[in-house]
Design a protein around this motif. Structure first.
Motif, PDB file in Angstrom:
ATOM      1  N   TYR A  76       0.840  -1.200   0.000  1.00  0.00           N
ATOM      2  CA  TYR A  76       0.000   0.000   0.000  1.00  0.00           C
ATOM      3  C   TYR A  76       0.870   1.243   0.000  1.00  0.00           C
ATOM      4  O   TYR A  76       2.076   1.197   0.278  1.00  0.00           O
ATOM      5  CB  TYR A  76      -0.928   0.003   1.220  1.00  0.00           C
ATOM      6  CG  TYR A  76      -0.189   0.125   2.537  1.00  0.00           C
ATOM      7  CD1 TYR A  76      -0.067   1.367   3.168  1.00  0.00           C
ATOM      8  CD2 TYR A  76       0.388  -0.980   3.144  1.00  0.00           C
ATOM      9  CE1 TYR A  76       0.625   1.488   4.365  1.00  0.00           C
ATOM     10  CE2 TYR A  76       1.076  -0.864   4.336  1.00  0.00           C
ATOM     11  CZ  TYR A  76       1.186   0.377   4.942  1.00  0.00           C
ATOM     12  OH  TYR A  76       1.874   0.505   6.128  1.00  0.00           O
ATOM     13  N   ALA A  78       0.423   5.912   0.483  1.00  0.00           N
ATOM     14  CA  ALA A  78      -0.416   7.091   0.672  1.00  0.00           C
ATOM     15  C   ALA A  78      -0.501   7.863  -0.646  1.00  0.00           C
ATOM     16  O   ALA A  78       0.459   7.930  -1.412  1.00  0.00           O
ATOM     17  CB  ALA A  78       0.163   7.985   1.760  1.00  0.00           C
ATOM     18  N   ALA A  86      -4.730  10.972   4.872  1.00  0.00           N
ATOM     19  CA  ALA A  86      -3.863   9.889   5.340  1.00  0.00           C
ATOM     20  C   ALA A  86      -3.156  10.265   6.634  1.00  0.00           C
ATOM     21  O   ALA A  86      -2.893   9.399   7.477  1.00  0.00           O
ATOM     22  CB  ALA A  86      -2.839   9.551   4.251  1.00  0.00           C
ATOM     23  N   LEU A  90      -6.152   8.582  10.219  1.00  0.00           N
ATOM     24  CA  LEU A  90      -5.736   7.287  10.780  1.00  0.00           C
ATOM     25  C   LEU A  90      -4.548   7.495  11.703  1.00  0.00           C
ATOM     26  O   LEU A  90      -3.566   8.133  11.328  1.00  0.00           O
ATOM     27  CB  LEU A  90      -5.355   6.293   9.667  1.00  0.00           C
ATOM     28  CG  LEU A  90      -6.492   5.580   8.935  1.00  0.00           C
ATOM     29  CD1 LEU A  90      -5.923   4.633   7.902  1.00  0.00           C
ATOM     30  CD2 LEU A  90      -7.387   4.835   9.901  1.00  0.00           C
ATOM     31  N   ASN A  92      -3.274   4.586  13.290  1.00  0.00           N
ATOM     32  CA  ASN A  92      -2.537   3.324  13.191  1.00  0.00           C
ATOM     33  C   ASN A  92      -2.924   2.644  11.874  1.00  0.00           C
ATOM     34  O   ASN A  92      -3.830   1.823  11.825  1.00  0.00           O
ATOM     35  CB  ASN A  92      -2.861   2.425  14.379  1.00  0.00           C
ATOM     36  CG  ASN A  92      -2.011   1.154  14.400  1.00  0.00           C
ATOM     37  OD1 ASN A  92      -1.206   0.917  13.496  1.00  0.00           O
ATOM     38  ND2 ASN A  92      -2.192   0.337  15.417  1.00  0.00           N
ATOM     39  N   THR A  93      -2.230   3.035  10.819  1.00  0.00           N
ATOM     40  CA  THR A  93      -2.575   2.522   9.483  1.00  0.00           C
ATOM     41  C   THR A  93      -2.388   1.018   9.403  1.00  0.00           C
ATOM     42  O   THR A  93      -3.250   0.295   8.890  1.00  0.00           O
ATOM     43  CB  THR A  93      -1.700   3.202   8.424  1.00  0.00           C
ATOM     44  OG1 THR A  93      -1.847   4.616   8.539  1.00  0.00           O
ATOM     45  CG2 THR A  93      -2.100   2.758   7.039  1.00  0.00           C
ATOM     46  N   ARG A  94      -1.287   0.513   9.894  1.00  0.00           N
ATOM     47  CA  ARG A  94      -0.987  -0.913   9.797  1.00  0.00           C
ATOM     48  C   ARG A  94      -1.997  -1.755  10.584  1.00  0.00           C
ATOM     49  O   ARG A  94      -2.422  -2.830  10.143  1.00  0.00           O
ATOM     50  CB  ARG A  94       0.437  -1.176  10.286  1.00  0.00           C
ATOM     51  CG  ARG A  94       1.487  -0.435   9.469  1.00  0.00           C
ATOM     52  CD  ARG A  94       2.878  -0.585  10.067  1.00  0.00           C
ATOM     53  NE  ARG A  94       3.420  -1.925   9.862  1.00  0.00           N
ATOM     54  CZ  ARG A  94       4.083  -2.288   8.783  1.00  0.00           C
ATOM     55  NH1 ARG A  94       4.300  -1.426   7.792  1.00  0.00           N
ATOM     56  NH2 ARG A  94       4.556  -3.516   8.667  1.00  0.00           N
ATOM     57  N   GLN A  96      -5.103  -0.903  11.181  1.00  0.00           N
ATOM     58  CA  GLN A  96      -6.368  -0.858  10.449  1.00  0.00           C
ATOM     59  C   GLN A  96      -6.375  -1.861   9.303  1.00  0.00           C
ATOM     60  O   GLN A  96      -7.346  -2.605   9.106  1.00  0.00           O
ATOM     61  CB  GLN A  96      -6.579   0.563   9.905  1.00  0.00           C
ATOM     62  CG  GLN A  96      -7.918   0.783   9.238  1.00  0.00           C
ATOM     63  CD  GLN A  96      -9.026   1.076  10.233  1.00  0.00           C
ATOM     64  OE1 GLN A  96      -8.805   1.029  11.438  1.00  0.00           O
ATOM     65  NE2 GLN A  96     -10.223   1.343   9.734  1.00  0.00           N
ATOM     66  N   ILE A  97      -5.284  -1.897   8.530  1.00  0.00           N
ATOM     67  CA  ILE A  97      -5.192  -2.845   7.413  1.00  0.00           C
ATOM     68  C   ILE A  97      -5.248  -4.276   7.925  1.00  0.00           C
ATOM     69  O   ILE A  97      -5.927  -5.141   7.355  1.00  0.00           O
ATOM     70  CB  ILE A  97      -3.900  -2.595   6.618  1.00  0.00           C
ATOM     71  CG1 ILE A  97      -3.973  -1.238   5.913  1.00  0.00           C
ATOM     72  CG2 ILE A  97      -3.665  -3.709   5.595  1.00  0.00           C
ATOM     73  CD1 ILE A  97      -2.692  -0.848   5.200  1.00  0.00           C
ATOM     74  N   MET A 136      -9.824   1.638   2.598  1.00  0.00           N
ATOM     75  CA  MET A 136      -8.666   2.507   2.791  1.00  0.00           C
ATOM     76  C   MET A 136      -8.662   3.706   1.864  1.00  0.00           C
ATOM     77  O   MET A 136      -7.954   4.688   2.128  1.00  0.00           O
ATOM     78  CB  MET A 136      -7.379   1.693   2.582  1.00  0.00           C
ATOM     79  CG  MET A 136      -7.207   0.536   3.544  1.00  0.00           C
ATOM     80  SD  MET A 136      -7.272   1.035   5.283  1.00  0.00           S
ATOM     81  CE  MET A 136      -5.819   2.056   5.398  1.00  0.00           C
ATOM     82  N   TYR A 139      -9.452   6.925   3.499  1.00  0.00           N
ATOM     83  CA  TYR A 139      -8.424   7.460   4.402  1.00  0.00           C
ATOM     84  C   TYR A 139      -7.180   7.937   3.648  1.00  0.00           C
ATOM     85  O   TYR A 139      -6.163   8.228   4.273  1.00  0.00           O
ATOM     86  CB  TYR A 139      -8.016   6.408   5.422  1.00  0.00           C
ATOM     87  CG  TYR A 139      -9.166   5.932   6.290  1.00  0.00           C
ATOM     88  CD1 TYR A 139      -9.711   6.749   7.260  1.00  0.00           C
ATOM     89  CD2 TYR A 139      -9.707   4.662   6.120  1.00  0.00           C
ATOM     90  CE1 TYR A 139     -10.772   6.323   8.053  1.00  0.00           C
ATOM     91  CE2 TYR A 139     -10.753   4.222   6.898  1.00  0.00           C
ATOM     92  CZ  TYR A 139     -11.286   5.054   7.857  1.00  0.00           C
ATOM     93  OH  TYR A 139     -12.331   4.640   8.635  1.00  0.00           O
ATOM     94  N   PHE A 141      -5.393   6.223   1.242  1.00  0.00           N
ATOM     95  CA  PHE A 141      -4.403   5.189   0.938  1.00  0.00           C
ATOM     96  C   PHE A 141      -4.859   4.379  -0.279  1.00  0.00           C
ATOM     97  O   PHE A 141      -6.060   4.151  -0.494  1.00  0.00           O
ATOM     98  CB  PHE A 141      -4.192   4.245   2.120  1.00  0.00           C
ATOM     99  CG  PHE A 141      -3.387   4.854   3.229  1.00  0.00           C
ATOM    100  CD1 PHE A 141      -1.999   4.776   3.226  1.00  0.00           C
ATOM    101  CD2 PHE A 141      -4.009   5.526   4.277  1.00  0.00           C
ATOM    102  CE1 PHE A 141      -1.250   5.331   4.240  1.00  0.00           C
ATOM    103  CE2 PHE A 141      -3.263   6.088   5.303  1.00  0.00           C
ATOM    104  CZ  PHE A 141      -1.878   5.994   5.280  1.00  0.00           C
TER     105      PHE A 141
END
Length: 286
Positions: A76, A78, A86, A90, A92-94, A96-97, A136, A139, A141
């Motif tokens: 992924y 941004a 982005a 968020l 905590n992007t990781r 969330q994924i 995503m 957000y 991404f």
């Protein structure tokens, strides 16, 4: 001097988020920029636009009640035009994924048997990618690629699968070996039958040649010696063959002692026995 005036630079493949008095102001592209602190400007943070990879290991159960560990790799990045979303939306992007990956895998794999799960890895990866793309994109991404890199059953299940495959291969090998032996036996039998057939033809031709030779000898002798009958000629032929046989027995180095009656009377007895045998055979055929 530059720092006191609020000058700084943003690296390639990176954007910076500038705030004024704690409020978002703008996204700064790579290059040199100024954010005078005296006017309340500051750089809230930087955001990388490079493609990143997250490996997610998810434990789930298949339709045939086998627990497996599914390893998914999500690539992924941004989006530059949505850098503010982005950065702010968020924390905590990781994480969330990872949550979305867990949700899709645990909804897809339990519908499949273990063998089907291995066969439909691409379908599972596509389902994960589509779900992540929808979630995503809001957000800021982009999901570049999603791969199911491994499906690991339990150690005991893997061992049992290997034993099943080994047994199947041994069974195929045994069938092939039996089939090869069967073909060899058939070919050996065909060769033996052909050999016996050819041997029989040879013996028949040999006997036919002997009969033809005897007939020619009898006819020639009867014509050249007046007053002789076919019986006299046959008696002479038998005597000749008798002496030839005695000669061969004596000349053979491997022959052991053989006691047979010898003399004119013995030769006469032998010819009488042969003649009586032939007559009895003819009578039986009639």
């Amino acid at each position: 001097m530059g720092q006191s005036l609020g000058c700084f630079q943003v690296g390639q493949s990176t954007v910076a988020v500038k705030e004024q008095f704690g409020k978002f102001d703008e996204v700064l592209e790579p290059g040199c920029h100024c954010a005078p602190w005296c006017f309340g400007y500051k750089v809230a943070g930087k955001l990388s636009l490079r493609v990143q990879q997250l490996d997610v290991r998810c434990e789930t159960k298949t339709k045939d009640n086998v627990f497996v560990n599914v390893v998914a790799s999500v690539q992924y990045r941004a989006l530059a035009d949505k850098a503010a979303d982005a950065f702010y939306k968020l924390s905590n992007t990781r994480g969330q994924i990872q949550s979305y990956v867990f949700d899709v895998i645990r909804a897809s794999v339990p519908k499949l048997n273990l063998d089907a799960a291995f066969e439909q890895k691409n379908s599972i990866a596509k389902a994960v990618e589509e779900e992540l793309e929808k979630a995503m994109s809001a957000y800021g991404f982009e999901i570049v690629q999603t791969l199911i890199v491994d499906i690991e059953p339990d150690v005991h299940v893997k061992k049992a699968m290997n034993e099943i495959n080994a047994a199947a291969r041994l069974r195929v090998a045994a069938n092939e070996k039996a089939e090869a032996e069967k073909i060899q036996q058939i070919k050996r039998a065909e060769g033996d039958a052909e050999s016996k057939y050819l041997s029989g033809l040879g013996i028949a031709r040999q006997r036919q040649a002997i009969v033809d030779g005897l007939r020619d000898s009898v006819l020639a002798f009867s014509e050249n010696v007046p007053g002789t009958s076919a019986r006299d000629v046959m008696d002479m032929v038998l005597v000749t063959q008798y002496f030839d046989t005695m000669k061969e027995i004596g000349a053979s180095s491997k022959s052991s002692s053989v006691f047979i009656p010898h003399g004119p009377g013995a030769v006469k007895d032998i010819s009488s026995q042969i003649r009586e045998g032939l007559l009895q055979a003819q009578a039986t055929e009639k």
